[in-house]
Design a protein around this motif. Sequence first.
Motif, PDB file in Angstrom:
ATOM      1  N   GLU A   1       0.838  -1.213   0.000  1.00 28.82           N
ATOM      2  CA  GLU A   1       0.000   0.000   0.000  1.00 28.82           C
ATOM      3  C   GLU A   1       0.866   1.254   0.000  1.00 28.82           C
ATOM      4  O   GLU A   1       0.545   2.248  -0.671  1.00 28.82           O
ATOM      5  CB  GLU A   1      -0.928  -0.007   1.218  1.00 28.82           C
ATOM      6  CG  GLU A   1      -2.028  -1.050   1.170  1.00 28.82           C
ATOM      7  CD  GLU A   1      -1.542  -2.452   1.541  1.00 28.82           C
ATOM      8  OE1 GLU A   1      -2.302  -3.415   1.331  1.00 28.82           O
ATOM      9  OE2 GLU A   1      -0.388  -2.578   2.045  1.00 28.82           O
ATOM     10  N   ARG A   2       1.965   1.200   0.739  1.00 31.93           N
ATOM     11  CA  ARG A   2       2.892   2.344   0.791  1.00 31.93           C
ATOM     12  C   ARG A   2       3.461   2.642  -0.589  1.00 31.93           C
ATOM     13  O   ARG A   2       3.503   3.793  -1.037  1.00 31.93           O
ATOM     14  CB  ARG A   2       4.012   2.000   1.770  1.00 31.93           C
ATOM     15  CG  ARG A   2       5.045   3.093   1.998  1.00 31.93           C
ATOM     16  CD  ARG A   2       6.280   2.518   2.649  1.00 31.93           C
ATOM     17  NE  ARG A   2       7.030   1.681   1.715  1.00 31.93           N
ATOM     18  CZ  ARG A   2       8.087   0.962   2.048  1.00 31.93           C
ATOM     19  NH1 ARG A   2       8.505   0.929   3.299  1.00 31.93           N
ATOM     20  NH2 ARG A   2       8.742   0.263   1.132  1.00 31.93           N
ATOM     21  N   ASN A   3       3.887   1.600  -1.282  1.00 29.53           N
ATOM     22  CA  ASN A   3       4.486   1.791  -2.602  1.00 29.53           C
ATOM     23  C   ASN A   3       3.472   2.296  -3.623  1.00 29.53           C
ATOM     24  O   ASN A   3       3.802   3.121  -4.481  1.00 29.53           O
ATOM     25  CB  ASN A   3       5.113   0.489  -3.081  1.00 29.53           C
ATOM     26  CG  ASN A   3       6.317   0.081  -2.248  1.00 29.53           C
ATOM     27  OD1 ASN A   3       6.849   0.878  -1.470  1.00 29.53           O
ATOM     28  ND2 ASN A   3       6.736  -1.164  -2.386  1.00 29.53           N
ATOM     29  N   ARG A   4       2.240   1.789  -3.521  1.00 29.46           N
ATOM     30  CA  ARG A   4       1.200   2.257  -4.449  1.00 29.46           C
ATOM     31  C   ARG A   4       0.908   3.741  -4.257  1.00 29.46           C
ATOM     32  O   ARG A   4       0.721   4.477  -5.227  1.00 29.46           O
ATOM     33  CB  ARG A   4      -0.072   1.425  -4.284  1.00 29.46           C
ATOM     34  CG  ARG A   4      -0.008   0.067  -4.970  1.00 29.46           C
ATOM     35  CD  ARG A   4      -1.387  -0.545  -5.107  1.00 29.46           C
ATOM     36  NE  ARG A   4      -1.944  -0.925  -3.816  1.00 29.46           N
ATOM     37  CZ  ARG A   4      -1.779  -2.132  -3.261  1.00 29.46           C
ATOM     38  NH1 ARG A   4      -1.092  -3.065  -3.904  1.00 29.46           N
ATOM     39  NH2 ARG A   4      -2.322  -2.418  -2.098  1.00 29.46           N
ATOM     40  N   LEU A   5       0.845   4.205  -3.013  1.00 28.24           N
ATOM     41  CA  LEU A   5       0.589   5.617  -2.770  1.00 28.24           C
ATOM     42  C   LEU A   5       1.739   6.468  -3.307  1.00 28.24           C
ATOM     43  O   LEU A   5       1.502   7.537  -3.889  1.00 28.24           O
ATOM     44  CB  LEU A   5       0.396   5.883  -1.273  1.00 28.24           C
ATOM     45  CG  LEU A   5       0.154   7.352  -0.902  1.00 28.24           C
ATOM     46  CD1 LEU A   5      -1.059   7.917  -1.631  1.00 28.24           C
ATOM     47  CD2 LEU A   5       0.000   7.519   0.611  1.00 28.24           C
ATOM     48  N   ALA A   6       2.972   6.024  -3.130  1.00 30.51           N
ATOM     49  CA  ALA A   6       4.111   6.790  -3.647  1.00 30.51           C
ATOM     50  C   ALA A   6       4.028   6.924  -5.166  1.00 30.51           C
ATOM     51  O   ALA A   6       4.263   8.011  -5.719  1.00 30.51           O
ATOM     52  CB  ALA A   6       5.427   6.125  -3.245  1.00 30.51           C
ATOM     53  N   GLU A   7       3.674   5.853  -5.849  1.00 23.75           N
ATOM     54  CA  GLU A   7       3.533   5.910  -7.305  1.00 23.75           C
ATOM     55  C   GLU A   7       2.440   6.888  -7.706  1.00 23.75           C
ATOM     56  O   GLU A   7       2.601   7.665  -8.664  1.00 23.75           O
ATOM     57  CB  GLU A   7       3.230   4.515  -7.844  1.00 23.75           C
ATOM     58  CG  GLU A   7       4.384   3.541  -7.728  1.00 23.75           C
ATOM     59  CD  GLU A   7       3.993   2.126  -8.120  1.00 23.75           C
ATOM     60  OE1 GLU A   7       2.831   1.936  -8.557  1.00 23.75           O
ATOM     61  OE2 GLU A   7       4.830   1.217  -7.993  1.00 23.75           O
ATOM     62  N   SER A   8       1.322   6.861  -6.975  1.00 29.84           N
ATOM     63  CA  SER A   8       0.206   7.756  -7.274  1.00 29.84           C
ATOM     64  C   SER A   8       0.592   9.216  -7.056  1.00 29.84           C
ATOM     65  O   SER A   8       0.289  10.089  -7.881  1.00 29.84           O
ATOM     66  CB  SER A   8      -0.999   7.386  -6.408  1.00 29.84           C
ATOM     67  OG  SER A   8      -2.061   8.292  -6.592  1.00 29.84           O
TER      68      SER A   8
END
Length: 342
Positions: free
Chosen positions: A135-142
């Motif tokens: 979830e952390r990585n997905r938010l950073a990409e977004s």
Amino acid sequence: MSSTDNTTGTTADAPAGGGLPGFEDVRAAARRIAPVVRRTPLWRVPGTPVLLKREDLQKSGSFKLRGVTNAFAVAEPSRVVTASSGNHGKAVAMLARARRIPATVVMTAQSAPEKVERIRELGARVRFVEGGVAERNRLAESLAAEQGATLVPSSDHADVIAGQGTAGLEIAAAAPGVEAVYVPVGGGGLLAGMCLAKRAWAMPGAPDRAPVVVGVEPASAPRYALSVATGRPVTVPPSASVADGLRGQAPGRVALPLVAAGADRLTVVDDEEIVRAMALLWSHGVVAEPSSAAAVAAALRAEHTRDVVVVLTGGNISRARFDALLETAGRTRDTAAVLAAA
């Protein structure tokens, strides 16, 4: 504890639009980062064959500065976003402040408070996410897409991996005859970089045989060991471990093929072993965060006929947490003097 011999390949793909880094990329990274990154020393743990590659003495307190410096040099960003458990975010924040560019670091709610505070002190914005690493990585990409910022992954990126591999070049130059190199495995970028750096032992004047490269994971999150053993990427459930920097759930898409091809062994350690290793290092005046001590624990329990190197990846840990962990190992003495000198 168990270990997995690396005899199985993988079908993991590299990210679209990118390729896998190679040995020459590591050598190019070494030239790029030389003005910024320290050439850290080797230090023997008294009474043992273990030599520590002291990345805790790096300017940012961890090896992460190597990969971040190389990634910044290649991308020349005007704004950056990253996801991190702490050390990578600190390195990104340091370089962003030096370049006077905005930086956002995405962290989980379980991140070590002392690491969060240090990143904020360096001027970066911290965004928290509920859930785990995925979830952390997905938010950073977004966020990077929304802001038009450069995303600087903590490990699974060709330029970051090449930068991390520069530690291996330094080990080859300083200790060419070592039997093994032990590397803690979080995102896998350092291990992947070390696998690339093995070619340095085959350069003119170097020994004919490269050291055995051993990746060390927490027993609760053996995603690289499982992935290499099965020949396909394996995702593990969110886990608890004192080694907060090693609790990834999935292997990196760039790192996994490099690890599968170049790592000689993958092994795991439990929290008790990690804390015992921290206590031993502390008794010799070295403060190691749990993620660093994991590889020390694996090296100390193995039998060796020659010296081995352990990459001590970082020493970023608060006094309170350090004391609390060592108390669990029966070490209740005051550590203030050691921490003050670290």
